[in-house]
Scaffold this motif. Sequence first.
Motif, PDB file in Angstrom:
ATOM      1  N   ILE A 118     -26.361  -6.393 -22.414  1.00 23.19           N
ATOM      2  CA  ILE A 118     -25.159  -7.289 -21.740  1.00 23.19           C
ATOM      3  C   ILE A 118     -25.318  -8.587 -22.244  1.00 23.19           C
ATOM      4  N   PRO A 119     -24.495  -9.216 -22.928  1.00 20.42           N
ATOM      5  CA  PRO A 119     -24.432 -10.577 -23.406  1.00 20.42           C
ATOM      6  C   PRO A 119     -24.670 -11.836 -22.501  1.00 20.42           C
ATOM      7  N   ASN A 120     -25.193 -12.743 -22.829  1.00 19.91           N
ATOM      8  CA  ASN A 120     -25.578 -14.005 -22.190  1.00 19.91           C
ATOM      9  C   ASN A 120     -24.442 -14.527 -21.474  1.00 19.91           C
ATOM     10  N   TYR A 121     -24.382 -14.921 -19.998  1.00 19.53           N
ATOM     11  CA  TYR A 121     -23.331 -15.292 -19.353  1.00 19.53           C
ATOM     12  C   TYR A 121     -22.077 -14.472 -19.176  1.00 19.53           C
ATOM     13  N   LEU A 122     -22.272 -13.448 -19.605  1.00 18.12           N
ATOM     14  CA  LEU A 122     -20.897 -12.213 -19.389  1.00 18.12           C
ATOM     15  C   LEU A 122     -20.394 -12.485 -17.929  1.00 18.12           C
ATOM     16  N   PHE A 123     -21.127 -12.152 -16.946  1.00 15.47           N
ATOM     17  CA  PHE A 123     -20.736 -12.199 -15.619  1.00 15.47           C
ATOM     18  C   PHE A 123     -21.121 -13.366 -14.685  1.00 15.47           C
ATOM     19  N   SER A 124     -21.623 -14.459 -15.321  1.00 22.20           N
ATOM     20  CA  SER A 124     -22.175 -15.576 -14.659  1.00 22.20           C
ATOM     21  C   SER A 124     -20.961 -16.226 -13.821  1.00 22.20           C
ATOM     22  N   ASN A 125     -21.374 -16.559 -12.468  1.00 21.29           N
ATOM     23  CA  ASN A 125     -20.670 -17.034 -11.486  1.00 21.29           C
ATOM     24  C   ASN A 125     -19.423 -16.241 -11.212  1.00 21.29           C
ATOM     25  N   ALA A 126     -19.376 -15.048 -11.775  1.00 17.20           N
ATOM     26  CA  ALA A 126     -18.327 -13.933 -11.567  1.00 17.20           C
ATOM     27  C   ALA A 126     -17.953 -14.117  -9.902  1.00 17.20           C
ATOM     28  N   GLY A 127     -16.564 -13.959  -9.515  1.00 24.37           N
ATOM     29  CA  GLY A 127     -16.074 -13.379  -8.232  1.00 24.37           C
ATOM     30  C   GLY A 127     -16.230 -12.027  -7.926  1.00 24.37           C
ATOM     31  N   VAL A 128     -17.027 -11.642  -7.163  1.00 19.57           N
ATOM     32  CA  VAL A 128     -17.256 -10.006  -6.742  1.00 19.57           C
ATOM     33  C   VAL A 128     -16.882 -10.087  -5.429  1.00 19.57           C
ATOM     34  N   VAL A 129     -16.495  -8.859  -4.752  1.00 19.03           N
ATOM     35  CA  VAL A 129     -16.202  -8.847  -3.268  1.00 19.03           C
ATOM     36  C   VAL A 129     -17.650  -8.395  -2.881  1.00 19.03           C
ATOM     37  N   SER A 130     -17.942  -8.473  -1.446  1.00 16.30           N
ATOM     38  CA  SER A 130     -19.334  -8.183  -0.989  1.00 16.30           C
ATOM     39  C   SER A 130     -19.386  -6.827  -1.059  1.00 16.30           C
ATOM     40  N   GLY A 131     -20.607  -6.543  -1.455  1.00 16.34           N
ATOM     41  CA  GLY A 131     -21.080  -4.907  -1.399  1.00 16.34           C
ATOM     42  C   GLY A 131     -20.945  -4.476  -2.685  1.00 16.34           C
ATOM     43  N   ILE A 135     -24.256  -1.203 -12.162  1.00 16.57           N
ATOM     44  CA  ILE A 135     -24.844  -0.169 -12.643  1.00 16.57           C
ATOM     45  C   ILE A 135     -25.126  -0.397 -14.086  1.00 16.57           C
ATOM     46  N   ILE A 136     -25.972  -0.688 -14.779  1.00 16.14           N
ATOM     47  CA  ILE A 136     -26.308  -0.980 -16.237  1.00 16.14           C
ATOM     48  C   ILE A 136     -26.217   0.271 -16.883  1.00 16.14           C
ATOM     49  N   PRO A 137     -25.584   0.471 -18.074  1.00 10.39           N
ATOM     50  CA  PRO A 137     -25.865   1.724 -18.704  1.00 10.39           C
ATOM     51  C   PRO A 137     -27.232   2.054 -19.254  1.00 10.39           C
ATOM     52  N   ASP A 138     -27.323   3.505 -19.544  1.00  8.16           N
ATOM     53  CA  ASP A 138     -28.563   3.774 -19.898  1.00  8.16           C
ATOM     54  C   ASP A 138     -29.223   3.436 -21.052  1.00  8.16           C
ATOM     55  N   LYS A 139     -28.461   2.883 -22.185  1.00  8.33           N
ATOM     56  CA  LYS A 139     -28.923   2.454 -23.457  1.00  8.33           C
ATOM     57  C   LYS A 139     -29.201   1.100 -23.499  1.00  8.33           C
ATOM     58  N   VAL A 140     -28.879   0.315 -22.462  1.00  2.00           N
ATOM     59  CA  VAL A 140     -28.930  -1.146 -22.377  1.00  2.00           C
ATOM     60  C   VAL A 140     -30.424  -1.398 -22.321  1.00  2.00           C
ATOM     61  N   SER A 141     -31.015  -2.143 -23.490  1.00  2.00           N
ATOM     62  CA  SER A 141     -32.428  -2.384 -23.348  1.00  2.00           C
ATOM     63  C   SER A 141     -32.515  -3.827 -23.150  1.00  2.00           C
ATOM     64  N   LEU A 142     -31.697  -4.765 -23.142  1.00  2.00           N
ATOM     65  CA  LEU A 142     -31.709  -6.272 -23.094  1.00  2.00           C
ATOM     66  C   LEU A 142     -30.595  -6.572 -22.072  1.00  2.00           C
ATOM     67  N   ILE A 143     -30.856  -7.361 -21.144  1.00  2.00           N
ATOM     68  CA  ILE A 143     -29.826  -8.099 -20.229  1.00  2.00           C
ATOM     69  C   ILE A 143     -29.991  -9.614 -20.584  1.00  2.00           C
ATOM     70  N   GLY A 144     -28.875 -10.181 -21.071  1.00  2.00           N
ATOM     71  CA  GLY A 144     -28.972 -11.680 -21.667  1.00  2.00           C
ATOM     72  C   GLY A 144     -29.119 -12.606 -20.595  1.00  2.00           C
ATOM     73  N   GLY A 145     -29.416 -13.835 -21.138  1.00  2.00           N
ATOM     74  CA  GLY A 145     -29.812 -14.892 -19.971  1.00  2.00           C
ATOM     75  C   GLY A 145     -28.593 -15.288 -19.053  1.00  2.00           C
ATOM     76  N   ALA A 146     -28.737 -15.272 -17.939  1.00  2.00           N
ATOM     77  CA  ALA A 146     -27.705 -15.529 -16.935  1.00  2.00           C
ATOM     78  C   ALA A 146     -26.430 -14.643 -16.982  1.00  2.00           C
ATOM     79  N   ALA A 147     -26.725 -13.448 -17.297  1.00  2.00           N
ATOM     80  CA  ALA A 147     -25.609 -12.563 -17.610  1.00  2.00           C
ATOM     81  C   ALA A 147     -24.851 -12.346 -16.401  1.00  2.00           C
ATOM     82  N   PHE A 148     -25.720 -12.227 -15.079  1.00  2.00           N
ATOM     83  CA  PHE A 148     -25.195 -12.144 -13.755  1.00  2.00           C
ATOM     84  C   PHE A 148     -25.467 -13.192 -12.719  1.00  2.00           C
ATOM     85  N   SER A 149     -25.762 -14.287 -13.428  1.00  2.00           N
ATOM     86  CA  SER A 149     -26.494 -15.370 -12.600  1.00  2.00           C
ATOM     87  C   SER A 149     -25.088 -15.845 -11.653  1.00  2.00           C
TER      88      SER A 149
END
Length: 181
Positions: A118-131, A135-149
Amino acid sequence: YLFSNAGFAAGMEITIPSRVTLIGAEAFRGASNLRSVTLPDSLETIGYKAFAGCDLREIVIPENVINVYGSVFNGNKNLHKVEIKSTKIEHSNDRLNNYVFGNCSIDEIIFNDEMTYIPNYLFSNAGVVSGTQVIIPDKVSLIGGAAFSGITKIVSVTLPLGIDTIKADAFKNCTGINEVI
């Protein structure tokens, strides 16, 4: 700025031609009646704020996209579904910026099952709804910096068994997370 602030008719839907490889910075920024856009498989780059302030309901990032610049979909308040088909999005800090999906209402994120990071910053500060659950795919071995921050409304994150690296700040300020599987 091709269609920036364009006065499209309400509910406008467009299909980008199949030969297009780049959508430039702010190309459709502020086209507030743009409800749907189909991106071609040929697309490699989506420029800074290209679709910021539109009225997109869902977006599919095609398989060949390499560069996604900051604030691309920022302010699409009705953007509920995001599907990332590309497994090639660049992982460098200077290419991906905050707020790619800022100020949206995302409640469904679908990743390509073949993604390995998952690339750096891809979903950083994303607007998501509560709840919202991630789910990170099974083949992902690395989650980038601030990817979901900064996403305070994520409640659950499912990590694959083969995860090797979670970079700094990947989930920083995700204060709503109450379950990691």
